[in-house]
Motif scaffolding. Structure first.
Motif, mmCIF file in Angstrom:
data_model
loop_
_atom_site.group_PDB
_atom_site.id
_atom_site.type_symbol
_atom_site.label_atom_id
_atom_site.label_comp_id
_atom_site.label_asym_id
_atom_site.label_seq_id
_atom_site.Cartn_x
_atom_site.Cartn_y
_atom_site.Cartn_z
ATOM 1 N N ALA A 1 70.748 22.239 -25.237
ATOM 2 C CA ALA A 1 69.858 22.980 -24.337
ATOM 3 C C ALA A 1 68.652 23.529 -25.083
ATOM 4 O O ALA A 1 67.512 23.437 -24.605
ATOM 5 N N MET A 2 68.873 24.102 -26.259
ATOM 6 C CA MET A 2 67.766 24.694 -27.003
ATOM 7 C C MET A 2 66.846 23.633 -27.588
ATOM 8 O O MET A 2 65.628 23.824 -27.662
ATOM 9 N N LEU B 1 64.641 22.524 -24.770
ATOM 10 C CA LEU B 1 63.625 23.540 -24.502
ATOM 11 C C LEU B 1 62.493 23.466 -25.520
ATOM 12 O O LEU B 1 61.309 23.475 -25.154
ATOM 13 N N ASN B 2 62.832 23.396 -26.790
ATOM 14 C CA ASN B 2 61.816 23.382 -27.835
ATOM 15 C C ASN B 2 60.945 22.133 -27.767
ATOM 16 O O ASN B 2 59.735 22.191 -27.996
ATOM 17 N N ALA B 3 61.554 21.009 -27.439
ATOM 18 C CA ALA B 3 60.815 19.748 -27.425
ATOM 19 C C ALA B 3 59.952 19.576 -26.189
ATOM 20 O O ALA B 3 58.872 18.993 -26.252
ATOM 21 N N THR B 4 60.415 20.101 -25.038
ATOM 22 C CA THR B 4 59.759 19.771 -23.770
ATOM 23 C C THR B 4 59.278 20.967 -22.970
ATOM 24 O O THR B 4 58.504 20.804 -22.029
ATOM 25 N N GLY B 5 59.773 22.169 -23.266
ATOM 26 C CA GLY B 5 59.411 23.329 -22.467
ATOM 27 C C GLY B 5 60.234 23.473 -21.203
ATOM 28 O O GLY B 5 59.940 24.323 -20.357
ATOM 29 N N TYR B 6 61.280 22.665 -21.064
ATOM 30 C CA TYR B 6 62.066 22.690 -19.830
ATOM 31 C C TYR B 6 63.553 22.640 -20.154
ATOM 32 O O TYR B 6 63.977 22.044 -21.145
ATOM 33 N N GLN B 7 64.349 23.273 -19.316
ATOM 34 C CA GLN B 7 65.791 23.121 -19.269
ATOM 35 C C GLN B 7 66.209 23.185 -17.805
ATOM 36 O O GLN B 7 65.575 23.871 -17.005
ATOM 37 N N SER B 8 67.297 22.500 -17.464
ATOM 38 C CA SER B 8 67.871 22.676 -16.137
ATOM 39 C C SER B 8 68.407 24.097 -16.012
ATOM 40 O O SER B 8 68.638 24.783 -17.017
ATOM 41 N N ASN B 9 68.623 24.521 -14.792
ATOM 42 C CA ASN B 9 69.180 25.852 -14.578
ATOM 43 C C ASN B 9 70.536 25.993 -15.253
ATOM 44 O O ASN B 9 70.870 27.042 -15.822
ATOM 45 N N ALA C 1 71.655 24.486 -17.955
ATOM 46 C CA ALA C 1 71.475 24.625 -19.397
ATOM 47 C C ALA C 1 70.959 26.015 -19.751
ATOM 48 O O ALA C 1 71.398 26.620 -20.736
ATOM 49 N N ARG C 2 70.053 26.550 -18.945
ATOM 50 C CA ARG C 2 69.506 27.885 -19.205
ATOM 51 C C ARG C 2 70.605 28.947 -19.166
ATOM 52 O O ARG C 2 70.661 29.840 -20.010
#
Length: 486
Positions: A350-351, A354-362, A364-365
């Motif tokens: 998940a992290m 986030l770092n690579a794309t700026g996005y996570q599914s709900n 994963a968050r």
């Protein structure tokens, strides 16, 4: 009688459709929209208040998305004979100066609910009053209008279900406004200005190769936002299965992914609601179509909660004022969490996403947040601030409201924590999400990929992953951390 000249200070309403500030401004003979990149929104800064810490306010993903959104709005305005003035300066300096230069009678502005946003708006309004220019405020960021709530926003329930039932039963969603009939833009008096680069803003440039790994290329702007809405609902006909697929982790179609455009104001939530209603008429009306509207109401709930509670949401104890949790400040553990090096694969995937794309599914968050706030008991606000930096779809109310909820200091009377291994097994049973973001675990079989620490040395050798060398050993004993929470 129409005002001679109106300025529109564009904030998180980067769109032409359903934009009350623009529509009302166009009653004037001349209208000049202005967007300001506030330098306080970029770079390193203190969180503020007690137990403060430093963090980067806006990261590369959102900075890029925002710049694209501004460029798209400028292009759409130019197609209609108008213009967007752009500056990189404090709004309380720029907006009054532009208003004075074009001899404006009124400045129309979107009003927003969080303390920082209110403070900037108030600073601008004070300067405008000194010039004798009228500020006109517009509430444009929610599905239900502030003035249409069944009770005053200061009296709304702090429980989502009660709030949802009240607005569903006693309020209506206003019709979206049409695109404005734009008046001439007196831009020659001030000059259009250029859109700053990430470097100009003091933000790291993007790594496009990492972005290609993501579930979707989030392109900023109203044009892309409207296209995504149409693609998800009508071109691919995915809304009918939203409730069943929304907890997915890989691929662009498991959820609507409208949040980035909604939060930056490239999409109006009322436009989304009307598209859903059209879908229900033309395709199907079921639990999934309702559930997307349900999520829009969640978004509203946090907007109104921040209007109600203000700075209390940013305190360690949250709106509940809890002082019974021993929050920790452990820089080493925090950095391992942020880098996706905890040794817990579901959290690390998940992290890294986030770092690579700026996005996570709900999904994963929630798990990443729960691990930091509950398993590690590190100050939840540090995690929320890290998400503020990284998320392409960051919204202050949704982000901090959800983090406070997970940390047990927000809108829930229960302690909230996730059984991460159970979540991983339920939502990533084959380990596809983990191995997508942690390729060093690619050869580990699904039954062990979420718990690689259970592998013997011989199995580690067989699967090509040596814990502590190729992939970290777990930084904590998960089961022991849960015992402390029970």
């Amino acid at each position: 009688m129409a005002d001679d000249t109106a300025v529109v200070w564009v904030r998180r309403d980067l769109r032409l459709h359903d934009n009350e500030a623009l529509v009302d401004a166009c009653a004037a003979d001349a209208v000049l929209p202005v967007y300001v990149f506030d330098p306080r929104e970029y770079g390193d800064r203190a969180f503020g208040g007690r137990d403060s810490f430093r963090f980067e306010k806006t990261g590369r993903h959102r900075a890029r998305f925002r710049r694209e959104a501004v460029a798209d709005l400028r292009a759409r305005l130019r197609e209609r004979g108008s213009e967007l003035v752009v500056r990189h300066e404090r709004p309380e300096v720029v907006v009054p100066a532009v208003a004075e230069a074009v001899d404006a009678d009124v400045v129309h502005v979107q009003t927003l609910p969080t303390p920082e946003e209110i403070a900037v708006e108030n600073a601008v309004r004070e300067q405008l009053r000194r010039l004798g220019v009228t500020p006109s405020r517009h509430w444009t960021h929610t599905l239900y209008h502030l003035n249409d709530l069944p009770v005053e926003y200061t009296d709304i329930s702090d429980t989502y279900t009660t709030f949802r039932k009240s607005v569903e039963n006693r309020a209506t969603v206003r019709e979206p406004l049409p695109d404005p009939d734009l008046s001439s833009a007196p831009v020659d008096a001030v000059g259009a200005g250029s859109i700053p680069s990430n470097a100009d803003l003091g933000v790291e440039a993007l790594d496009t190769e990492s972005d290609d790994q993501g579930v979707l290329q989030f392109e900023g702007g109203e044009t892309a936002g409207l296209a995504r809405l149409d693609r998800y609902l009508f071109e691919e006909d995915r809304l009918r299965e939203y409730k069943q697929t929304r907890n997915g982790l890989l691929g662009q179609g498991f959820s609507s992914k409208l949040s980035a455009w909604l939060n930056e104001g490239c999409l109006s939530p009322r436009r989304v609601e009307r598209a859903v209603r059209r879908y229900e008429r033309e395709r199907v009306s079921n639990d999934s179509t309702y559930w997307l509207l349900f999520e829009l109401v969640w978004r509203d709930f946090f907007q109104f909660q921040f209007a109600k509670h203000g700075t209390d949401f940013f305190r360690r104890g949250g709106i509940r004022g809890r002082d019974d949790i021993d929050w920790r400040d452990d820089d080493e553990q925090f950095e391992r969490w942020a880098a996706g090096e905890t040794g817990i694969p579901f959290v690390d995937a998940a992290m890294r996403e986030l770092n690579a794309t700026g996005y996570q599914s709900n999904r994963a968050r929630q798990n990443a947040a729960s691990f930091l706030a509950n398993n590690l008991r590190i100050d939840w606000r540090r995690g929320a601030a890290y998400f503020e930096t990284q998320l392409v779809d960051y919204d202050p109310a949704s982000n901090y409201g959800n983090w406070a909820y997970i940390a047990g200091v927000g809108n829930d009377s229960r302690d909230r924590y996730f059984d991460i291994l159970k979540q991983a097994s339920t939502y990533d049973g084959a380990g596809e999400y983990v191995t997508h973001w942690i390729p060093e675990l690619s050869d580990v079989p699904p039954e062990a990929v979420h718990e690689p620490w259970t592998l013997t040395e011989a199995e580690q050798a067989e699967y090509g992953v040596q814990l502590g060398v190729d992939y970290p050993a777990p930084m904590i004993d998960l089961e022991e951390s849960y015992r402390k929470l029970r």
